[in-house]
Design a protein around this motif. Sequence first.
Motif, PDB file in Angstrom:
ATOM      1  N   ALA A  30       0.825  -1.206   0.000  1.00  0.00           N
ATOM      2  CA  ALA A  30       0.000   0.000   0.000  1.00  0.00           C
ATOM      3  C   ALA A  30       0.865   1.264   0.000  1.00  0.00           C
ATOM      4  O   ALA A  30       0.612   2.199  -0.761  1.00  0.00           O
ATOM      5  CB  ALA A  30      -0.937   0.003   1.200  1.00  0.00           C
ATOM      6  N   VAL A  31       1.888   1.291   0.826  1.00  0.00           N
ATOM      7  CA  VAL A  31       2.767   2.463   0.916  1.00  0.00           C
ATOM      8  C   VAL A  31       3.567   2.633  -0.368  1.00  0.00           C
ATOM      9  O   VAL A  31       3.616   3.730  -0.941  1.00  0.00           O
ATOM     10  CB  VAL A  31       3.693   2.357   2.149  1.00  0.00           C
ATOM     11  CG1 VAL A  31       4.735   3.464   2.144  1.00  0.00           C
ATOM     12  CG2 VAL A  31       2.868   2.414   3.432  1.00  0.00           C
ATOM     13  N   ARG A  37       2.762   5.682  -7.649  1.00  0.00           N
ATOM     14  CA  ARG A  37       1.764   6.479  -8.385  1.00  0.00           C
ATOM     15  C   ARG A  37       2.176   7.954  -8.432  1.00  0.00           C
ATOM     16  O   ARG A  37       2.019   8.614  -9.448  1.00  0.00           O
ATOM     17  CB  ARG A  37       0.362   6.359  -7.772  1.00  0.00           C
ATOM     18  CG  ARG A  37      -0.245   4.992  -7.843  1.00  0.00           C
ATOM     19  CD  ARG A  37      -0.487   4.501  -9.278  1.00  0.00           C
ATOM     20  NE  ARG A  37      -0.802   3.095  -9.261  1.00  0.00           N
ATOM     21  CZ  ARG A  37       0.082   2.122  -9.463  1.00  0.00           C
ATOM     22  NH1 ARG A  37       1.343   2.396  -9.705  1.00  0.00           N
ATOM     23  NH2 ARG A  37      -0.283   0.859  -9.436  1.00  0.00           N
ATOM     24  N   VAL A  38       2.697   8.457  -7.326  1.00  0.00           N
ATOM     25  CA  VAL A  38       3.176   9.850  -7.301  1.00  0.00           C
ATOM     26  C   VAL A  38       4.350  10.004  -8.265  1.00  0.00           C
ATOM     27  O   VAL A  38       4.410  10.957  -9.046  1.00  0.00           O
ATOM     28  CB  VAL A  38       3.550  10.285  -5.866  1.00  0.00           C
ATOM     29  CG1 VAL A  38       4.269  11.632  -5.865  1.00  0.00           C
ATOM     30  CG2 VAL A  38       2.300  10.343  -4.988  1.00  0.00           C
ATOM     31  N   LEU A  53      -4.573   7.427  -8.250  1.00  0.00           N
ATOM     32  CA  LEU A  53      -3.904   8.140  -7.161  1.00  0.00           C
ATOM     33  C   LEU A  53      -4.769   8.136  -5.900  1.00  0.00           C
ATOM     34  O   LEU A  53      -4.279   7.854  -4.804  1.00  0.00           O
ATOM     35  CB  LEU A  53      -3.612   9.585  -7.572  1.00  0.00           C
ATOM     36  CG  LEU A  53      -2.373   9.794  -8.424  1.00  0.00           C
ATOM     37  CD1 LEU A  53      -2.400  11.161  -9.080  1.00  0.00           C
ATOM     38  CD2 LEU A  53      -1.125   9.640  -7.577  1.00  0.00           C
ATOM     39  N   ILE A  54      -6.037   8.432  -6.066  1.00  0.00           N
ATOM     40  CA  ILE A  54      -6.940   8.494  -4.914  1.00  0.00           C
ATOM     41  C   ILE A  54      -7.082   7.128  -4.254  1.00  0.00           C
ATOM     42  O   ILE A  54      -7.053   7.010  -3.026  1.00  0.00           O
ATOM     43  CB  ILE A  54      -8.298   9.087  -5.327  1.00  0.00           C
ATOM     44  CG1 ILE A  54      -8.106  10.574  -5.671  1.00  0.00           C
ATOM     45  CG2 ILE A  54      -9.341   8.894  -4.234  1.00  0.00           C
ATOM     46  CD1 ILE A  54      -9.295  11.218  -6.348  1.00  0.00           C
ATOM     47  N   ARG A  58      -5.907   6.241  -0.402  1.00  0.00           N
ATOM     48  CA  ARG A  58      -6.816   5.666   0.612  1.00  0.00           C
ATOM     49  C   ARG A  58      -6.180   4.436   1.268  1.00  0.00           C
ATOM     50  O   ARG A  58      -6.271   4.254   2.488  1.00  0.00           O
ATOM     51  CB  ARG A  58      -8.149   5.314  -0.007  1.00  0.00           C
ATOM     52  CG  ARG A  58      -8.990   6.537  -0.259  1.00  0.00           C
ATOM     53  CD  ARG A  58     -10.403   6.182  -0.669  1.00  0.00           C
ATOM     54  NE  ARG A  58     -11.132   7.413  -0.955  1.00  0.00           N
ATOM     55  CZ  ARG A  58     -11.872   7.605  -2.029  1.00  0.00           C
ATOM     56  NH1 ARG A  58     -12.025   6.646  -2.912  1.00  0.00           N
ATOM     57  NH2 ARG A  58     -12.482   8.743  -2.213  1.00  0.00           N
ATOM     58  N   ASP A  59      -5.543   3.593   0.464  1.00  0.00           N
ATOM     59  CA  ASP A  59      -4.852   2.423   1.009  1.00  0.00           C
ATOM     60  C   ASP A  59      -3.688   2.855   1.900  1.00  0.00           C
ATOM     61  O   ASP A  59      -3.442   2.268   2.953  1.00  0.00           O
ATOM     62  CB  ASP A  59      -4.352   1.517  -0.116  1.00  0.00           C
ATOM     63  CG  ASP A  59      -5.482   0.844  -0.884  1.00  0.00           C
ATOM     64  OD1 ASP A  59      -6.623   0.811  -0.378  1.00  0.00           O
ATOM     65  OD2 ASP A  59      -5.212   0.362  -2.007  1.00  0.00           O
ATOM     66  N   PHE A  60      -2.965   3.890   1.477  1.00  0.00           N
ATOM     67  CA  PHE A  60      -1.856   4.451   2.254  1.00  0.00           C
ATOM     68  C   PHE A  60      -2.353   4.963   3.600  1.00  0.00           C
ATOM     69  O   PHE A  60      -1.731   4.717   4.636  1.00  0.00           O
ATOM     70  CB  PHE A  60      -1.201   5.579   1.443  1.00  0.00           C
ATOM     71  CG  PHE A  60      -0.174   6.377   2.187  1.00  0.00           C
ATOM     72  CD1 PHE A  60       1.134   5.917   2.298  1.00  0.00           C
ATOM     73  CD2 PHE A  60      -0.487   7.607   2.744  1.00  0.00           C
ATOM     74  CE1 PHE A  60       2.093   6.667   2.965  1.00  0.00           C
ATOM     75  CE2 PHE A  60       0.462   8.358   3.402  1.00  0.00           C
ATOM     76  CZ  PHE A  60       1.763   7.883   3.515  1.00  0.00           C
TER      77      PHE A  60
END
Length: 107
Positions: A30-31, A37-38, A53-54, A58-60
């Motif tokens: 997740a991290v 993605r960034v 990205l969203i 959310r997972d992050f």
Amino acid sequence: MRPLKASKRKDVPNATEELCLPLTTADIVAVTTLYQRVEDAYELPQGVASTALIAAYRDFQAVVPQKFEEKQLDKEFEAAAGYSIYRTMKRARSESGQIKMKGQAKS
């Protein structure tokens, strides 16, 4: 538990963020997915979908729920890679479609 290196980019030697949490494999995924993605938003010619990205963010947040920890990780990520999670997510929330950020990785 030993700090975990959550992200390591070959083209940026210092781009490692250390998380001192007891993390599962799913947490690590997740991290690192958010970091990827960034990075994609800055590096890929077509950018990355705002929905991707969203979802990654959310997972992050499920792994890093505290705002101060999130800000610290963003600060460390920006210092190491030159990319801002905050600015990327702000743009992803305000625009639909592909998100293409301007800027370059730190050398």
